[in-house]
Design a protein around this motif. Structure first.
Motif, mmCIF file in Angstrom:
data_model
loop_
_atom_site.group_PDB
_atom_site.id
_atom_site.type_symbol
_atom_site.label_atom_id
_atom_site.label_comp_id
_atom_site.label_asym_id
_atom_site.label_seq_id
_atom_site.Cartn_x
_atom_site.Cartn_y
_atom_site.Cartn_z
ATOM 1 N N THR A 176 76.227 81.021 100.804
ATOM 2 C CA THR A 176 76.800 80.175 101.850
ATOM 3 C C THR A 176 75.689 79.337 102.482
ATOM 4 O O THR A 176 74.499 79.683 102.368
ATOM 5 C CB THR A 176 77.448 81.022 102.953
ATOM 6 N N PRO A 177 76.049 78.264 103.176
ATOM 7 C CA PRO A 177 75.020 77.501 103.897
ATOM 8 C C PRO A 177 74.211 78.385 104.856
ATOM 9 O O PRO A 177 73.000 78.214 104.985
ATOM 10 C CB PRO A 177 75.821 76.443 104.647
ATOM 11 N N GLU A 181 70.288 70.413 108.625
ATOM 12 C CA GLU A 181 71.322 69.780 107.797
ATOM 13 C C GLU A 181 72.381 70.800 107.382
ATOM 14 O O GLU A 181 73.567 70.508 107.376
ATOM 15 C CB GLU A 181 70.685 69.138 106.560
ATOM 16 N N ALA A 185 75.059 71.346 109.937
ATOM 17 C CA ALA A 185 75.988 70.239 110.205
ATOM 18 C C ALA A 185 77.388 70.605 109.720
ATOM 19 O O ALA A 185 77.544 71.391 108.782
ATOM 20 C CB ALA A 185 75.507 68.970 109.508
ATOM 21 N N PRO A 186 78.418 70.026 110.336
ATOM 22 C CA PRO A 186 79.790 70.313 109.902
ATOM 23 C C PRO A 186 80.021 70.015 108.413
ATOM 24 O O PRO A 186 80.727 70.751 107.742
ATOM 25 C CB PRO A 186 80.650 69.405 110.779
ATOM 26 N N GLU A 187 79.409 68.951 107.924
ATOM 27 C CA GLU A 187 79.503 68.611 106.502
ATOM 28 C C GLU A 187 78.101 68.283 105.988
ATOM 29 O O GLU A 187 77.687 67.126 105.963
ATOM 30 C CB GLU A 187 80.444 67.424 106.295
ATOM 31 N N PRO A 188 77.365 69.319 105.557
ATOM 32 C CA PRO A 188 75.994 69.089 105.091
ATOM 33 C C PRO A 188 75.954 68.115 103.920
ATOM 34 O O PRO A 188 76.817 68.154 103.038
ATOM 35 C CB PRO A 188 75.522 70.473 104.647
ATOM 36 N N ARG A 189 74.954 67.235 103.929
ATOM 37 C CA ARG A 189 74.774 66.285 102.830
ATOM 38 C C ARG A 189 74.040 66.998 101.700
ATOM 39 O O ARG A 189 72.834 67.228 101.780
ATOM 40 C CB ARG A 189 73.999 65.063 103.318
ATOM 41 N N THR A 190 74.794 67.345 100.660
ATOM 42 C CA THR A 190 74.213 68.132 99.570
ATOM 43 C C THR A 190 73.155 67.355 98.799
ATOM 44 O O THR A 190 72.209 67.958 98.298
ATOM 45 C CB THR A 190 75.300 68.648 98.611
ATOM 46 N N LEU A 208 76.155 74.690 96.244
ATOM 47 C CA LEU A 208 76.985 74.189 97.363
ATOM 48 C C LEU A 208 78.038 73.224 96.874
ATOM 49 O O LEU A 208 77.869 72.453 96.006
ATOM 50 C CB LEU A 208 76.111 73.493 98.400
#
Length: 126
Positions: A48-49, A84, A87-92, A126
């Motif tokens: 998981t993140p 990062e 963040a709600p939507e991490p930039r992969t 991810l």
């Protein structure tokens, strides 16, 4: 074949260390990946993140204890990746670039290199 970590080998110059494998000489390169420990801990599922963020925190701790010449810059880079991940939507894409950069920056530091490879592989999931 059972693999064990080899944190006692530090290579410099034209040498690279990855876990228990050492390459030396002109254009030395090692491409050896061991992530069984993290995979077993995750039950074979992608991390998981939050788990990746924990790995990055461990990486920063080990990096700061090392004598890597760029340890502070790399630690800051890894901390940016942790932000990062939060963040709600991490930039992969950004995370993949950070992970790749960490792997490329620590080839002569066995413990850091092994952990950086684990992080890179986890980010790919991810």
């Amino acid at each position: 074949m059972h693999q064990r970590s080899n944190d006692g080998v530090i290579a410099t110059g034209n040498a690279q260390v990855r876990n228990t494998v050492v390459a030396s000489g002109s254009n030395a390169r090692v491409d050896f990946r061991v992530t069984e420990e993290e995979a077993e801990r995750a039950g074979g599922r992608p991390l998981t993140p939050r788990e990746i963020s924990d790995l990055l925190a461990r990486f920063v701790e080990e990096l700061r204890r090392s004598d890597h010449p760029e340890r502070e810059d790399l630690a800051e880079f890894a901390e940016d990746a942790r932000e990062e991940l939060a963040a709600p939507e991490p930039r992969t894409g950004k995370l993949r670039r950070v992970a790749k950069a960490l792997v490329e920056a620590v080839p002569g530091f066995a413990g850091l290199a092994s952990l950086a490879v684990t992080i890179e592989e986890a980010v790919r999931g991810l």
